[in-house]
Design an enzyme around this catalytic site. Sequence first.
Site, PDB file in Angstrom:
ATOM      1  N   GLY A 133      11.876  84.398  22.576  1.00  0.00           N
ATOM      2  CA  GLY A 133      13.187  85.201  22.817  1.00  0.00           C
ATOM      3  C   GLY A 133      14.023  84.724  23.897  1.00  0.00           C
ATOM      4  O   GLY A 133      13.620  83.604  24.444  1.00  0.00           O
ATOM      5  N   ASN A 134      14.854  85.659  24.456  1.00  0.00           N
ATOM      6  CA  ASN A 134      15.599  85.101  25.656  1.00  0.00           C
ATOM      7  C   ASN A 134      15.871  86.255  26.439  1.00  0.00           C
ATOM      8  O   ASN A 134      15.613  87.405  26.150  1.00  0.00           O
ATOM      9  CB  ASN A 134      17.088  84.200  25.078  1.00  0.00           C
ATOM     10  N   ARG A 135      16.468  86.034  27.731  1.00  0.00           N
ATOM     11  CA  ARG A 135      16.678  87.057  28.760  1.00  0.00           C
ATOM     12  C   ARG A 135      17.870  87.666  28.831  1.00  0.00           C
ATOM     13  O   ARG A 135      18.033  88.666  29.539  1.00  0.00           O
ATOM     14  CB  ARG A 135      16.482  86.367  30.075  1.00  0.00           C
ATOM     15  N   SER A 136      18.582  87.646  27.702  1.00  0.00           N
ATOM     16  CA  SER A 136      19.675  88.608  27.299  1.00  0.00           C
ATOM     17  C   SER A 136      19.463  89.947  27.389  1.00  0.00           C
ATOM     18  O   SER A 136      18.687  90.522  26.647  1.00  0.00           O
ATOM     19  CB  SER A 136      20.635  88.238  26.047  1.00  0.00           C
TER      20      SER A 136
ATOM     21  N   ALA B 165      23.065  86.535  22.658  1.00  0.00           N
ATOM     22  CA  ALA B 165      22.454  85.105  22.709  1.00  0.00           C
ATOM     23  C   ALA B 165      21.504  84.951  21.682  1.00  0.00           C
ATOM     24  O   ALA B 165      20.467  85.489  21.381  1.00  0.00           O
ATOM     25  CB  ALA B 165      21.620  85.272  24.250  1.00  0.00           C
TER      26      ALA B 165
END
Length: 403
Positions: free
Chosen positions: A202-205, A271
């Site tokens: 995943g990502n931090r968005s 994102a």
Amino acid sequence: MFVVVGVTGGIAAYKSVSLVRLLVKAGHDVHVVPTDDALRFVGLPTWEALSRNPVTTSVHDDVAKVRHVALGQSADLVIVAPATANTLAAMTAGLASDLLGTTLLATTAPVVVAPAMHTEMWRHPATVHNMEVLRARGVHVVGPADGVLTGGDSGPGRMSEPEEIAAAALALVERPRDLDGVSIVVSAGGTREPIDPVRYLGNRSSGRQGVAIARAAADRGARVTLVAAHLDADVRPDPRVEVIAVGTADELGTAMDATADDADVIVMAAAVADYAVAAVSEHKLRKQDSPGGLTLQLTENRDIVSALVAARRDGQTIVAFAAETVESDEELLQRARAKAARKGVDLLAANAVGWTRGFEAADNALTIVDRDGRVVATASGSKDDTAHALLDAIAAIRAASRG
Ligand SMILES: Cc1cc2nc3c(=O)[nH]c(=O)nc-3n(C[C@H](O)[C@H](O)[C@H](O)COP(=O)(O)O)c2cc1C
């Protein structure tokens, strides 16, 4: 305009006398809702005389008019000034123990708070957390300013000046309805690419910026669809917005393709993962299966923005975001120009991201360029402010293209 002014128990209550006067002088119908503690600082007759409306702190007065919800329902704008640490905590918890609490829960109008307290109280993790939650819910925050406080000490905590609070609050409701009838699809949040049934890349968005754009577009009259990848728990889409929940980049692409045809404006603020795991395991990967290390094979995801641009119909405006880790503003601009040209989007909003900025934060800074690389706007501030700056730019290029 029907304006509710909540006044809470801080010394700065005396400054709200000027705030109420300013609003009344500007022709607004002002209803003051003090807390009991506020009346220890400035008395009820002052508020009634200045606002020319009855004033009470209690849900039990004037019950026939269902005052405890009527004020909030009628309000076009709610301002809480000063907002004490206590009231900000009560707002975060959704407490309804007095008329101000019920009014705040009953309203769908924009809410503006002007915090005032000692620096230590403002910086306490409880207050910091409360402000994050309130901002994420769409509450607008004015100040506090840096300066000398009541005890003679100085630092952030002084309530902003009444003129500044009034101007910021009125600007919110006097926003143009320049997107009336326009249909907008906004993507938001971070995609998650599964590795196995329990893990993902995943990502931090947080989804905060995309959700703010969706809300701001609804404020300006648009019909809004939000294609929502993972959003942080405290980031909630506006009830006026239709939400399509997605997980992976592929699902997000499919949802965008399905909604793009009817959209006048597409804003890709999500994102989106560039890569997906090539072979997703059907069972939870075990350490024993890969002793000493695990190599994941990734395959490139399709380019959703380029596909949308290739299928763009006449009169459709496509806007992409670029989150870049850069050393300077100049580098950010160069990358923004390169990406706008590469993708063929109408506008590209670039923001610098890093360990401590861009993602997850309440504030943002955007550099917005058009297809030819011209900077059409720069904006910084809350994600609501940057959302409106982006919509200003969108409205401007749509007006220009219509001639
Ligand atoms: C002289 C005095 C000044 C105060 N100033 C502030 C203030 O500026 N900010 C604040 O958060 N609390 C301040 N307080 C504390 C609040 O009055 C107290 O937390 C109260 O419970 C707030 O209630 P309310 O939020 O319902 O108005 C002050 C208290 C006193 C006695």
